[in-house]
Design a protein around this motif. Structure first.
Motif, PDB file in Angstrom:
ATOM      1  N   ILE A   6       0.811  -1.224   0.000  1.00  0.00           N
ATOM      2  CA  ILE A   6       0.000   0.000   0.000  1.00  0.00           C
ATOM      3  C   ILE A   6       0.844   1.273   0.000  1.00  0.00           C
ATOM      4  O   ILE A   6       0.571   2.190  -0.786  1.00  0.00           O
ATOM      5  CB  ILE A   6      -0.988  -0.007   1.191  1.00  0.00           C
ATOM      6  CG1 ILE A   6      -2.056  -1.104   0.971  1.00  0.00           C
ATOM      7  CG2 ILE A   6      -1.657   1.359   1.354  1.00  0.00           C
ATOM      8  CD1 ILE A   6      -3.029  -1.257   2.128  1.00  0.00           C
ATOM      9  N   PRO A   7       1.896   1.396   0.826  1.00  0.00           N
ATOM     10  CA  PRO A   7       2.664   2.649   0.810  1.00  0.00           C
ATOM     11  C   PRO A   7       3.294   2.962  -0.540  1.00  0.00           C
ATOM     12  O   PRO A   7       3.505   4.130  -0.865  1.00  0.00           O
ATOM     13  CB  PRO A   7       3.741   2.401   1.880  1.00  0.00           C
ATOM     14  CG  PRO A   7       3.136   1.392   2.795  1.00  0.00           C
ATOM     15  CD  PRO A   7       2.340   0.488   1.902  1.00  0.00           C
ATOM     16  N   PHE A   8       3.595   1.925  -1.328  1.00  0.00           N
ATOM     17  CA  PHE A   8       4.306   2.130  -2.581  1.00  0.00           C
ATOM     18  C   PHE A   8       3.373   2.308  -3.779  1.00  0.00           C
ATOM     19  O   PHE A   8       3.837   2.611  -4.881  1.00  0.00           O
ATOM     20  CB  PHE A   8       5.245   0.946  -2.842  1.00  0.00           C
ATOM     21  CG  PHE A   8       6.174   0.665  -1.697  1.00  0.00           C
ATOM     22  CD1 PHE A   8       7.225   1.529  -1.403  1.00  0.00           C
ATOM     23  CD2 PHE A   8       5.993  -0.441  -0.889  1.00  0.00           C
ATOM     24  CE1 PHE A   8       8.076   1.282  -0.342  1.00  0.00           C
ATOM     25  CE2 PHE A   8       6.837  -0.702   0.176  1.00  0.00           C
ATOM     26  CZ  PHE A   8       7.881   0.171   0.451  1.00  0.00           C
ATOM     27  N   TYR A   9       2.092   2.118  -3.578  1.00  0.00           N
ATOM     28  CA  TYR A   9       1.133   2.190  -4.680  1.00  0.00           C
ATOM     29  C   TYR A   9       1.158   3.551  -5.370  1.00  0.00           C
ATOM     30  O   TYR A   9       1.046   3.652  -6.592  1.00  0.00           O
ATOM     31  CB  TYR A   9      -0.270   1.897  -4.140  1.00  0.00           C
ATOM     32  CG  TYR A   9      -1.344   1.816  -5.207  1.00  0.00           C
ATOM     33  CD1 TYR A   9      -1.693   0.607  -5.792  1.00  0.00           C
ATOM     34  CD2 TYR A   9      -2.030   2.961  -5.624  1.00  0.00           C
ATOM     35  CE1 TYR A   9      -2.681   0.529  -6.771  1.00  0.00           C
ATOM     36  CE2 TYR A   9      -3.019   2.898  -6.595  1.00  0.00           C
ATOM     37  CZ  TYR A   9      -3.340   1.684  -7.160  1.00  0.00           C
ATOM     38  OH  TYR A   9      -4.309   1.615  -8.133  1.00  0.00           O
ATOM     39  N   ILE A  10       1.320   4.596  -4.598  1.00  0.00           N
ATOM     40  CA  ILE A  10       1.267   5.964  -5.120  1.00  0.00           C
ATOM     41  C   ILE A  10       2.386   6.235  -6.125  1.00  0.00           C
ATOM     42  O   ILE A  10       2.303   7.188  -6.920  1.00  0.00           O
ATOM     43  CB  ILE A  10       1.330   6.983  -3.947  1.00  0.00           C
ATOM     44  CG1 ILE A  10       0.955   8.393  -4.417  1.00  0.00           C
ATOM     45  CG2 ILE A  10       2.704   6.981  -3.303  1.00  0.00           C
ATOM     46  CD1 ILE A  10      -0.463   8.540  -4.848  1.00  0.00           C
ATOM     47  N   ALA A  11       3.434   5.407  -6.131  1.00  0.00           N
ATOM     48  CA  ALA A  11       4.564   5.636  -7.037  1.00  0.00           C
ATOM     49  C   ALA A  11       4.145   5.589  -8.498  1.00  0.00           C
ATOM     50  O   ALA A  11       4.785   6.214  -9.350  1.00  0.00           O
ATOM     51  CB  ALA A  11       5.657   4.602  -6.783  1.00  0.00           C
ATOM     52  N   ARG A  12       3.059   4.893  -8.818  1.00  0.00           N
ATOM     53  CA  ARG A  12       2.614   4.816 -10.215  1.00  0.00           C
ATOM     54  C   ARG A  12       2.087   6.166 -10.723  1.00  0.00           C
ATOM     55  O   ARG A  12       1.925   6.352 -11.922  1.00  0.00           O
ATOM     56  CB  ARG A  12       1.547   3.738 -10.375  1.00  0.00           C
ATOM     57  CG  ARG A  12       0.212   4.037  -9.714  1.00  0.00           C
ATOM     58  CD  ARG A  12      -0.688   2.816  -9.749  1.00  0.00           C
ATOM     59  NE  ARG A  12      -0.111   1.701  -9.011  1.00  0.00           N
ATOM     60  CZ  ARG A  12      -0.542   0.442  -9.093  1.00  0.00           C
ATOM     61  NH1 ARG A  12      -1.548   0.142  -9.889  1.00  0.00           N
ATOM     62  NH2 ARG A  12       0.041  -0.496  -8.389  1.00  0.00           N
ATOM     63  N   TYR A  13       1.821   7.085  -9.803  1.00  0.00           N
ATOM     64  CA  TYR A  13       1.342   8.411 -10.195  1.00  0.00           C
ATOM     65  C   TYR A  13       2.436   9.474 -10.077  1.00  0.00           C
ATOM     66  O   TYR A  13       2.144  10.670 -10.063  1.00  0.00           O
ATOM     67  CB  TYR A  13       0.147   8.808  -9.326  1.00  0.00           C
ATOM     68  CG  TYR A  13      -1.073   7.945  -9.529  1.00  0.00           C
ATOM     69  CD1 TYR A  13      -1.715   7.890 -10.761  1.00  0.00           C
ATOM     70  CD2 TYR A  13      -1.591   7.172  -8.490  1.00  0.00           C
ATOM     71  CE1 TYR A  13      -2.831   7.096 -10.966  1.00  0.00           C
ATOM     72  CE2 TYR A  13      -2.714   6.376  -8.670  1.00  0.00           C
ATOM     73  CZ  TYR A  13      -3.325   6.335  -9.910  1.00  0.00           C
ATOM     74  OH  TYR A  13      -4.429   5.545 -10.100  1.00  0.00           O
ATOM     75  N   ASN A  32       2.428   8.412   3.691  1.00  0.00           N
ATOM     76  CA  ASN A  32       2.785   9.832   3.649  1.00  0.00           C
ATOM     77  C   ASN A  32       4.280  10.056   3.484  1.00  0.00           C
ATOM     78  O   ASN A  32       4.703  11.062   2.902  1.00  0.00           O
ATOM     79  CB  ASN A  32       2.267  10.537   4.898  1.00  0.00           C
ATOM     80  CG  ASN A  32       0.798  10.884   4.780  1.00  0.00           C
ATOM     81  OD1 ASN A  32       0.221  10.774   3.708  1.00  0.00           O
ATOM     82  ND2 ASN A  32       0.194  11.294   5.875  1.00  0.00           N
ATOM     83  N   THR A  33       5.097   9.135   3.978  1.00  0.00           N
ATOM     84  CA  THR A  33       6.537   9.245   3.745  1.00  0.00           C
ATOM     85  C   THR A  33       6.845   9.175   2.258  1.00  0.00           C
ATOM     86  O   THR A  33       7.650   9.956   1.737  1.00  0.00           O
ATOM     87  CB  THR A  33       7.283   8.115   4.481  1.00  0.00           C
ATOM     88  OG1 THR A  33       7.111   8.261   5.887  1.00  0.00           O
ATOM     89  CG2 THR A  33       8.776   8.151   4.169  1.00  0.00           C
ATOM     90  N   ILE A  34       6.198   8.250   1.555  1.00  0.00           N
ATOM     91  CA  ILE A  34       6.415   8.128   0.109  1.00  0.00           C
ATOM     92  C   ILE A  34       5.851   9.347  -0.624  1.00  0.00           C
ATOM     93  O   ILE A  34       6.463   9.865  -1.561  1.00  0.00           O
ATOM     94  CB  ILE A  34       5.777   6.836  -0.427  1.00  0.00           C
ATOM     95  CG1 ILE A  34       6.379   5.607   0.274  1.00  0.00           C
ATOM     96  CG2 ILE A  34       5.975   6.728  -1.934  1.00  0.00           C
ATOM     97  CD1 ILE A  34       7.877   5.468   0.149  1.00  0.00           C
TER      98      ILE A  34
END
Length: 319
Positions: free
Chosen positions: A173-180, A226-228
């Motif tokens: 979940i924390p790394f999911y945002i990397a695709r955006y 939030n860190t990512i």
């Protein structure tokens, strides 16, 4: 050359230390296992291996690194590597570290040794045109034998948000945002990122309510997200909106804040009880609270007031 992202590595490493239980579902999904979420899981000690890195002038250098995650569940050993960028030395890193791990569980006698290689997988947070589907290590021997040691890589961009929640792949979940990342950094619309973050927040809250996530697991996962986000946004115009979805910027891990707060509250209560037992005036108790716990005068007064309210013991007025 891609930018190295230590925040990705730090989140993964902190998660493995604090919440290794959450990786059981990752092992199940990656290796086709069916361990229960309360299965005994043991983190094995990490040792060094070699990796290739690119210097500023474009040349290559070899440096020592530490493996991300080696765990034992029941009698099986698993090696997980989390990668945020393509690394040309990944296969040799896996081979070297796999042998270090296997050596711990080898059996031998005169003229014979059995070396059990661990199962492994590489988790790629981001995908490029170079990201491989598998990691393949081929051992060749003087008599012409060849043995392939391989595993499919995990590429997070191939997982939908529904996949992650349905399979309980919480560490993703924390790394999911990397695709955006492109949209977030270029100033394009971030509505898809906002929608997906809200989805994860709501699902995590639901699973916490259903006791599938503990208090500290929930709070830390939100903090890791939030860190990512703050790493990707780097203070741009989208940062505040995105971090507020999970509840604000996280600097100190939230479960650590709760632990620290609990320790302060326990110490404050002990000081107040002792002070009242010895008949000390409020002013003296407040002075001791500030000296022993580092509380501000306002916070110390609030603790004293709260204690007296719950205990029913009247305050000692200063004469």
């Amino acid at each position: 050359m891609q930018k190295k992202t230590p925040d990705y590595d730090n989140v993964f490493k902190t998660m493995k230390i604090r919440h290794k239980r959450l990786f059981i579902s990752v092992i199940n999904d990656t290796f086709g296992k069916n361990y229960s979420m309360d299965a005994k899981i043991e983190t094995l000690p990490s040792e060094g291996y070699l990796t290739e890195s690119e210097t500023v002038d474009g040349s290559k250098e070899i440096e020592e690194q530490i493996s991300d995650f080696v765990i034992k569940i029941e009698n099986e050993i698993y090696l997980l590597e989390c990668q945020s960028y393509d690394d040309g030395s990944m296969a040799i890193r896996i081979a070297e570290y796999a042998f270090i791990v296997a050596r711990q569980f080898a059996t031998w006698d005169i003229g014979r040794a059995v070396i059990p290689m661990p199962r492994f997988s590489v988790i790629y947070v981001k995908r490029t045109e170079k990201t491989p589907k598998i990691t393949l290590i081929t051992f060749t021997f003087p008599d012409g034998q060849k043995v392939n040691y391989e595993s499919e890589n995990v590429i997070l961009e191939e997982f939908t948000k529904e996949d992650i929640v349905e399979k309980r792949l919480f560490p993703y979940i924390p790394f999911y945002i990397a695709r955006y990342e492109k949209e977030i950094t270029s100033g394009d619309s971030i509505e898809n990122a906002v929608r997906d973050l809200a989805y994860f927040r709501n699902e995590m809250l639901r699973l916490h309510k259903e006791s599938e996530l503990s208090d500290d697991e929930l709070i830390d996962l939100m903090g890791f997200v939030n860190t990512i986000i703050t790493h990707i946004t780097n203070g741009n115009q989208h940062e505040e909106r995105l971090v507020n979805i999970m509840g604000g910027t996280i600097i100190e891990t939230e479960s650590e804040k709760l632990i620290r707060k609990g320790k302060v509250e326990g110490k404050a209560e002990e000081i107040i009880e002792m002070g009242q037992e010895f008949g000390l005036k409020d002013a003296e108790i407040l002075k001791r609270l500030q000296e022993k716990t580092g509380l501000s005068p306002e916070a110390a007064a609030a603790y004293l007031k709260q204690y007296e309210k719950h205990s029913g013991i009247p305050s000692q007025t200063q004469k």
